[in-house]
Design an enzyme around this catalytic site. Sequence first.
Site, PDB file in Angstrom:
ATOM      1  CD  GLN A 201      -3.043   1.040   0.275  1.00 31.49           C
ATOM      2  OE1 GLN A 201      -2.922   0.356  -0.735  1.00 31.49           O
ATOM      3  NE2 GLN A 201      -4.118   1.763   0.512  1.00 31.49           N
ATOM      4  CG  HIS A 238      -2.933  -5.983  -2.938  1.00 40.43           C
ATOM      5  ND1 HIS A 238      -3.701  -7.005  -3.447  1.00 40.43           N
ATOM      6  CD2 HIS A 238      -2.150  -5.549  -3.963  1.00 40.43           C
ATOM      7  CE1 HIS A 238      -3.393  -7.196  -4.727  1.00 40.43           C
ATOM      8  NE2 HIS A 238      -2.462  -6.309  -5.051  1.00 40.43           N
ATOM      9  CG  LEU A 239      -1.389   0.614  -4.949  1.00 38.78           C
ATOM     10  CD1 LEU A 239      -1.338   1.711  -3.896  1.00 38.78           C
ATOM     11  CD2 LEU A 239      -0.311   0.827  -6.015  1.00 38.78           C
ATOM     12  CG  HIS A 240      -6.813  -0.939  -1.390  1.00 37.39           C
ATOM     13  ND1 HIS A 240      -5.797  -1.330  -0.541  1.00 37.39           N
ATOM     14  CD2 HIS A 240      -7.823  -0.485  -0.584  1.00 37.39           C
ATOM     15  CE1 HIS A 240      -6.169  -1.146   0.714  1.00 37.39           C
ATOM     16  NE2 HIS A 240      -7.393  -0.626   0.720  1.00 37.39           N
ATOM     17  CG  PHE A 241      -6.855   4.589  -5.047  1.00 42.23           C
ATOM     18  CD1 PHE A 241      -6.415   5.841  -4.642  1.00 42.23           C
ATOM     19  CD2 PHE A 241      -6.058   3.856  -5.918  1.00 42.23           C
ATOM     20  CE1 PHE A 241      -5.199   6.346  -5.076  1.00 42.23           C
ATOM     21  CE2 PHE A 241      -4.837   4.350  -6.357  1.00 42.23           C
ATOM     22  CZ  PHE A 241      -4.407   5.594  -5.933  1.00 42.23           C
TER      23      PHE A 241
END
Length: 404
Positions: A201, A238-241
């Site tokens: 993230q 975990h990379l997210h928007f």
Amino acid sequence: MSIVQDSGSEVARYDYTEDDFVLHTAPWADGQPSQLSPFDKELHKRWDAAMAAGAFRYGIDHILTRIIPGSKGYVGQLNTLRATERRKPQEISSVSQPFNPKAFNFTWIKPGEVIFDLHNTTDGPLKNGDASAAGEAGHVSDGAVTNGHAQTTEAAQVSANGVEHSAEGKKSAVHRLVINVSPMEYGHCLLVPDVFGERPQVLTLTALKVAIETLLLCKHRGVRVGMNSLCAFASVNHLHFHFFYLDYELIADYCPVDHLAGDYYEFTSLPCPGFVMQLHGTTVEGLARSAHKISSYLHENDIAHNLFMCRGVAFGEKRDSTLTTIRLFIWPRKKFIGNKSSEEFNVACIELGGHLPIKEEAGYYNLTEEDVDKIIETACLSEEHYQEIKATVIKMGQEVSNAS
């Protein structure tokens, strides 16, 4: 257009071009219902279908909304089920904690939770003012979404896990929109750039561009996009928007800002000050790069932070102005390690923009603006530390201005 087969289930891909971007939306002051783009309509249809299919942990009919009296107009929403039914947040101890493939991540979700993948078929950055106000994207054919401009995309082969490879075999990133099974509001999704890239993230330039472009595909003026860094209430590394629709105006949509240097402005209308940029006067690439400079500095210096994007009036315009744009906020803030910050609400990206998902009834009915201000203040850095960061941001803006 294409249909991606993932574990025997169809995953649609939404192809779009810069012509599909909606640069301006109607101001809240016009009193009319928000308009929808083809992208909005397609997302709504698929989100509703997932709700009807039982893909969520709960519905949203129980959510209550109250505008908390005061000059800031905080939008409080009682959502007790999100507080009790959501997935347990992961243990986060560092802003730079590496991705752990053995912990829950968004490659594990069920096929029925996928809305679609996003694919920009246009080469080159958007030049502000060059695109039409509303594109004609969103035609549906055989379950896939296509841009409707008779364009052909590069021939592709798709592996079993949904990763697209070009004709030459070069792996390309898959940017995926999935439902949030514990929704805060209508249309609540998670935008996962490079979903199979195993990225922690931490904001990347590409991720910021994808998030800005996704917001530009929407015509609904109440779309909100947010990102929490690690130690700033990110619950999954975990990379997210976050992406959702909120049909209420927030202070972030119109608040005045103070110019610092270059593209950087300061936001001081709420207790925690932060930095803000706008799309007006620049490009998607330019806005993403300006934001990435700040987020990279914060990450490299182990400073937790929150990001929030919304539609709103251009800087210096009155609240009812028809000159609207995308506003992008970044707040440096105190690290938080644990599961909750207060009984009423956590202080994360959307709370810093003025939207408060409240956990329990007493807080919902009894919170005053003064109470909210005190809770938000708990996330503030010391004045000395914030001023150090502010000085660095000013220097960043001056360097860009001098270079140009």
